[in-house]
Design a protein around this motif. Structure first.
Motif, short mmCIF file in Angstrom:
data_model
loop_
_atom_site.label_atom_id
_atom_site.label_comp_id
_atom_site.label_asym_id
_atom_site.label_seq_id
_atom_site.Cartn_x
_atom_site.Cartn_y
_atom_site.Cartn_z
N ALA A 133 -41.84 -28.98 0.80
CA ALA A 133 -40.93 -29.90 1.52
C ALA A 133 -39.52 -29.34 1.54
O ALA A 133 -38.82 -29.41 2.57
N ARG A 134 -39.08 -28.78 0.44
CA ARG A 134 -37.74 -28.19 0.38
C ARG A 134 -37.63 -26.99 1.32
O ARG A 134 -36.64 -26.84 2.04
N MET A 135 -38.65 -26.15 1.31
CA MET A 135 -38.61 -24.95 2.16
C MET A 135 -38.62 -25.32 3.63
O MET A 135 -37.89 -24.73 4.44
N GLU A 136 -39.44 -26.30 4.01
CA GLU A 136 -39.48 -26.72 5.41
C GLU A 136 -38.13 -27.26 5.85
O GLU A 136 -37.67 -26.98 6.97
N SER A 137 -37.47 -27.98 4.97
CA SER A 137 -36.15 -28.54 5.30
C SER A 137 -35.12 -27.45 5.50
O SER A 137 -34.34 -27.47 6.45
N VAL A 138 -35.12 -26.46 4.61
CA VAL A 138 -34.15 -25.36 4.71
C VAL A 138 -34.45 -24.50 5.93
O VAL A 138 -33.55 -24.05 6.64
N ALA A 139 -35.74 -24.26 6.20
CA ALA A 139 -36.13 -23.41 7.32
C ALA A 139 -35.71 -24.00 8.66
O ALA A 139 -35.37 -23.28 9.60
N SER A 159 -29.64 -13.07 1.06
CA SER A 159 -28.62 -13.57 1.96
C SER A 159 -29.22 -13.70 3.35
O SER A 159 -30.30 -13.20 3.62
N SER A 160 -28.51 -14.39 4.22
CA SER A 160 -29.03 -14.63 5.56
C SER A 160 -28.63 -13.51 6.51
O SER A 160 -27.92 -13.72 7.48
N LYS A 161 -29.07 -12.28 6.22
CA LYS A 161 -28.73 -11.13 7.06
C LYS A 161 -29.42 -11.20 8.42
O LYS A 161 -29.05 -10.51 9.33
N GLY A 192 -34.39 -19.49 8.60
CA GLY A 192 -35.46 -19.57 9.58
C GLY A 192 -35.78 -18.26 10.26
O GLY A 192 -36.79 -18.16 10.97
N ARG A 193 -34.96 -17.23 10.03
CA ARG A 193 -35.21 -15.91 10.60
C ARG A 193 -35.34 -14.84 9.52
O ARG A 193 -35.53 -13.67 9.83
N ASP A 194 -35.23 -15.22 8.27
CA ASP A 194 -35.28 -14.27 7.15
C ASP A 194 -36.74 -13.98 6.81
O ASP A 194 -37.48 -14.89 6.41
N GLU A 196 -50.20 -18.98 8.86
CA GLU A 196 -50.28 -17.80 9.73
C GLU A 196 -49.06 -17.72 10.64
O GLU A 196 -48.53 -16.64 10.89
N GLU A 197 -48.59 -18.87 11.13
CA GLU A 197 -47.40 -18.88 11.98
C GLU A 197 -46.20 -18.32 11.22
O GLU A 197 -45.41 -17.54 11.76
N ALA A 198 -46.04 -18.74 9.95
CA ALA A 198 -44.91 -18.26 9.15
C ALA A 198 -45.01 -16.76 8.89
O ALA A 198 -44.03 -16.03 8.99
N PHE A 199 -46.22 -16.28 8.56
CA PHE A 199 -46.40 -14.85 8.30
C PHE A 199 -46.13 -14.03 9.57
O PHE A 199 -45.49 -12.96 9.52
N ALA A 200 -46.64 -14.52 10.70
CA ALA A 200 -46.44 -13.79 11.96
C ALA A 200 -44.95 -13.73 12.32
O ALA A 200 -44.45 -12.68 12.75
N LEU A 201 -44.24 -14.85 12.11
CA LEU A 201 -42.81 -14.86 12.40
C LEU A 201 -42.05 -13.95 11.43
O LEU A 201 -41.11 -13.25 11.83
#
Length: 248
Positions: free
Chosen positions: A131-137, A171-173, A178-180, A201-206
């Motif tokens: 839940a925390r990760m989804e919120s931050v992402a 860091s968010s380079k 959501g793009r890291d 799978e969506e997260a791994f592909a991204l």
């Protein structure tokens, strides 16, 4: 055994006491212990990082704890101490430190990422971590407020990386969590552990897309900039393979 005189500073030794000490003969001169700590919290963290790089985790832990005694709100000391506990497989203690770090920086990607690995490696608190990760992402990148002085950020060490796991986010380079690729890979692992293979799978592909843009192969020796380091891409590929084995 020579007597010990415990003093906070040499300036507290009176001239009269010095005369008595010298008059007692060399064999009776006590050892002087200076208890005043001259290092700042950030310097203790830098020293801890140096120990951590050498694999001396106990000494690194001691320095991070000293940093926190100097400054209990030092975010970097909290996260680094959590990383030490994670490396020692003391997952409960690691979780406590990451939660304290998140009290200092709510929604911080690095602390959230590393808290997730405490859940993944212990098998406890997966749903909360997800839940925390989804919120931050899903949150937009946050830039430091203009004109607001920032606390000096001490370094981190490679040993913060969980053994057999994705390196903690730094860091968010890549323009935000959501793009890291590192963060997205952790998100994929959490979704996989929560029995959500499609979203995993969506997260791994991204993660792979951002790690290797436009199909470019990773370059040797690249650290941090896209395409991302080879070991990060390798972790993503291994986790995708694990997903395929779990859900053929």
């Amino acid at each position: 055994m020579p007597e010990e005189v415990r003093l906070r500073s040499w300036r507290r030794v009176s001239p009269f006491l010095l005369v008595l000490l010298l008059a007692g003969g060399c064999s009776r001169i006590p050892r002087i212990i200076v208890l005043e700590d001259p290092l700042t919290a950030a310097e203790h963290v830098d020293l801890g990082v140096a120990y951590e790089r050498k694999g001396e985790l106990d000494l690194a832990q001691r320095e991070y704890e000293r940093a926190l005694r100097k400054d209990g709100k030092f975010y970097r000391a909290r996260v680094n101490l959590g990383n030490i506990f994670l490396a020692k497989k003391e997952y409960g203690k690691a979780r406590e430190e990451y939660l304290l770090a998140l009290e200092l920086r709510p929604g911080d990607a690095e602390a959230t990422n590393n808290l997730s690995w405490a859940a993944i490696l212990s098998g406890e608190g997966i749903d909360e971590a997800l839940a925390r990760m989804e919120s931050v992402a899903s949150a937009p990148p946050v830039s430091p407020a203009a004109g607001v002085p920032q606390q000096r950020e001490a370094r981190t060490a490679p040993l913060a990386t969980p053994i057999g796991g994705t390196p903690p986010a730094r860091s968010s380079k890549w323009g935000g969590a959501g793009r890291d690729p590192i963060f997205l890979d952790t998100l994929g692992v959490l979704r996989m552990r929560a029995n959500r293979p499609g979203p995993a799978e969506e997260a791994f592909a991204l993660a792979e897309t951002h790690c290797r843009p436009a199909g470019a192969a990773p370059r040797e020796g690249v650290n941090g900039d896209a395409p991302c380091p080879e070991e990060v891409l390798r972790e993503i590929e291994e986790h995708r393979e694990e997903l395929r084995r779990r859900y053929p």
